[in-house]
Motif scaffolding. Structure first.
Motif, short mmCIF file in Angstrom:
data_model
loop_
_atom_site.label_atom_id
_atom_site.label_comp_id
_atom_site.label_asym_id
_atom_site.label_seq_id
_atom_site.Cartn_x
_atom_site.Cartn_y
_atom_site.Cartn_z
N ILE A 12 1.71 9.34 4.36
CA ILE A 12 1.33 8.45 5.46
C ILE A 12 0.38 7.37 4.96
O ILE A 12 0.51 6.19 5.30
CB ILE A 12 0.67 9.25 6.61
N GLN A 13 -0.57 7.77 4.13
CA GLN A 13 -1.52 6.80 3.57
C GLN A 13 -0.78 5.73 2.76
O GLN A 13 -1.10 4.53 2.86
CB GLN A 13 -2.54 7.52 2.69
N ASN A 14 0.20 6.14 1.98
CA ASN A 14 0.94 5.18 1.15
C ASN A 14 1.72 4.17 2.00
O ASN A 14 1.87 3.00 1.60
CB ASN A 14 1.89 5.91 0.21
N LEU A 15 2.18 4.60 3.17
CA LEU A 15 2.85 3.67 4.08
C LEU A 15 1.89 2.56 4.50
O LEU A 15 2.27 1.38 4.55
CB LEU A 15 3.38 4.41 5.31
N TYR A 16 0.66 2.94 4.82
CA TYR A 16 -0.33 1.95 5.23
C TYR A 16 -0.81 1.10 4.06
O TYR A 16 -1.13 -0.07 4.23
CB TYR A 16 -1.50 2.65 5.95
N ILE A 17 -0.85 1.68 2.86
CA ILE A 17 -1.19 0.90 1.68
C ILE A 17 -0.13 -0.18 1.44
O ILE A 17 -0.44 -1.35 1.18
CB ILE A 17 -1.34 1.81 0.44
N ASP A 18 1.15 0.21 1.56
CA ASP A 18 2.23 -0.77 1.39
C ASP A 18 2.12 -1.88 2.42
O ASP A 18 2.30 -3.07 2.11
CB ASP A 18 3.59 -0.08 1.50
N ARG A 19 1.83 -1.49 3.68
CA ARG A 19 1.71 -2.50 4.74
C ARG A 19 0.51 -3.41 4.48
O ARG A 19 0.58 -4.63 4.69
CB ARG A 19 1.59 -1.83 6.10
N ALA A 20 -0.57 -2.84 3.99
CA ALA A 20 -1.76 -3.64 3.68
C ALA A 20 -1.45 -4.67 2.60
O ALA A 20 -1.90 -5.82 2.67
CB ALA A 20 -2.92 -2.74 3.26
N HIS A 21 -0.68 -4.27 1.58
CA HIS A 21 -0.29 -5.23 0.54
C HIS A 21 0.53 -6.37 1.15
O HIS A 21 0.35 -7.54 0.79
CB HIS A 21 0.52 -4.53 -0.55
N GLU A 22 1.43 -6.03 2.06
CA GLU A 22 2.23 -7.06 2.72
C GLU A 22 1.33 -8.05 3.48
O GLU A 22 1.55 -9.26 3.46
CB GLU A 22 3.24 -6.42 3.67
#
Length: 326
Positions: free
Chosen positions: A275-285
């Motif tokens: 779940i954290q990695n999903l938000y990390i990916d979105r933060a990069h976007e």
């Protein structure tokens, strides 16, 4: 940079608190805080410089950011009764509460004073600071009252509790910069993502321990704990009984080895990290969408979520190939 901000913070405290035992106490808290990372001031400074700001007041605003977050950190520790070695936990609670009020008075007093000399370009600074602080307090109340029952509840709570504070620290820098309204919408979502990423990091650390900072012993309902509880009735009913109050802490701790093994084998850590990695990916976007001074945008990115790895970029390209919609 760091020394400049703390020099401002010490001067601000001296401006608003009379020389007495309370001032001495507050300075002791500041000295302890200076030993930690300078996360909050960096959020304020980097956001300001990323947006092309050059205000003479920015170090003062970064100091307000640190003092504001120190006050809320102290309240959080008093509520959770952890970090027992901190000077504010050693002081009598009545003295500590007075110090918190003194810190908040410094912050709001200085924000009011700065408004007279700064042409704030976005929102009334005092009003927005109060709104975001109130939202964080609401999230904190949801947390300590165990109002979280689902993943959706957890995300809402963290967006309020942590995301609002990150937004506030950024806002202290952006309020005196030429940031455009569309970019503010990107930063709002980014702050929510960063809050969730940081909170999950804490929760993943604290679910696998049974000491004073244990979320399990405190019966907190974090995302990893919710995952555990969903399987506990069948795989480790003792945890369910403890959360329902049918088992005392002493009896629960008699099964601590089994509990830690259940945590390790349950998959809750892998679930939380996914779940954290999903938000990390979105933060990069969202970082990619931000405009401004590239050097400071990248410093802000690295400070909060780290650099995007080649593997992450490749995965993103597979998920969102050029010419397709999300």
């Amino acid at each position: 940079m760091r020394d400049k901000v703390w020099e401002q913070a010490e001067g601000l405290v001296n401006d608003y608190i009379q020389p007495n035992d309370l001032l001495t106490l507050v300075h002791s808290y500041l000295r302890d805080k200076q030993q930690e990372s300078c996360y909050w001031q960096q959020l304020t400074l980097y956001s300001h410089w990323m947006a092309g700001g050059s205000s003479d007041s920015i170090y003062r605003l970064a100091a307000i950011s640190e003092l504001f977050m120190l006050a809320l950190d102290i309240v959080d520790d008093l509520q959770d009764q952890d970090n027992v070695d901190k000077p504010w936990m050693v002081s009598p609670p009545s003295h500590t509460l007075n110090a918190v009020l003194g810190l908040l008075n410094c912050c709001y007093g200085e924000l009011g004073r700065l408004k007279e000399s700064e042409p704030f370009a976005i929102y009334p600074l005092l009003g927005e600071a109060s709104r975001l602080a109130a939202l964080s307090i609401e999230g904190q109340y949801r947390d300590i009252s165990n109002a979280v029952e689902s993943e959706e509840d957890y995300i809402i709570m963290v967006q309020q509790k942590s995301g609002s504070l990150i937004r506030l620290a950024m806002y202290f820098g952006l309020a005196v910069s030429p940031m455009s309204s569309p970019q503010l919408a990107v930063l709002d979502e980014l702050a929510s993502c960063l809050g969730i990423i940081a909170q999950l990091e804490n929760d993943l650390r604290d679910v696998g321990r049974l000491d004073a900072k244990s979320d399990l012993l405190s019966r907190k309902k974090t995302l990893p704990v919710l995952y555990l509880l969903s399987y506990s009735e069948e795989d480790f009913p003792i945890l369910q009984q403890y959360y329902e109050g049918a088992l005392s802490k002493e009896k629960f701790l008699q099964h601590q080895d089994e509990c830690l093994a259940f945590v390790e084998q349950s998959g809750c850590l892998q679930y939380g990290r996914a779940i954290q990695n999903l938000y990390i990916d979105r933060a990069h976007e969202l970082f990619d969408l931000l405009e401004g001074v590239e050097e400071w945008k990248e410093k802000l990115r690295v400070m909060t979520i780290g650099e995007r790895s080649p593997a992450s970029e490749a995965a993103s390209a597979l998920l969102h190939p050029e010419g397709t919609e999300d």
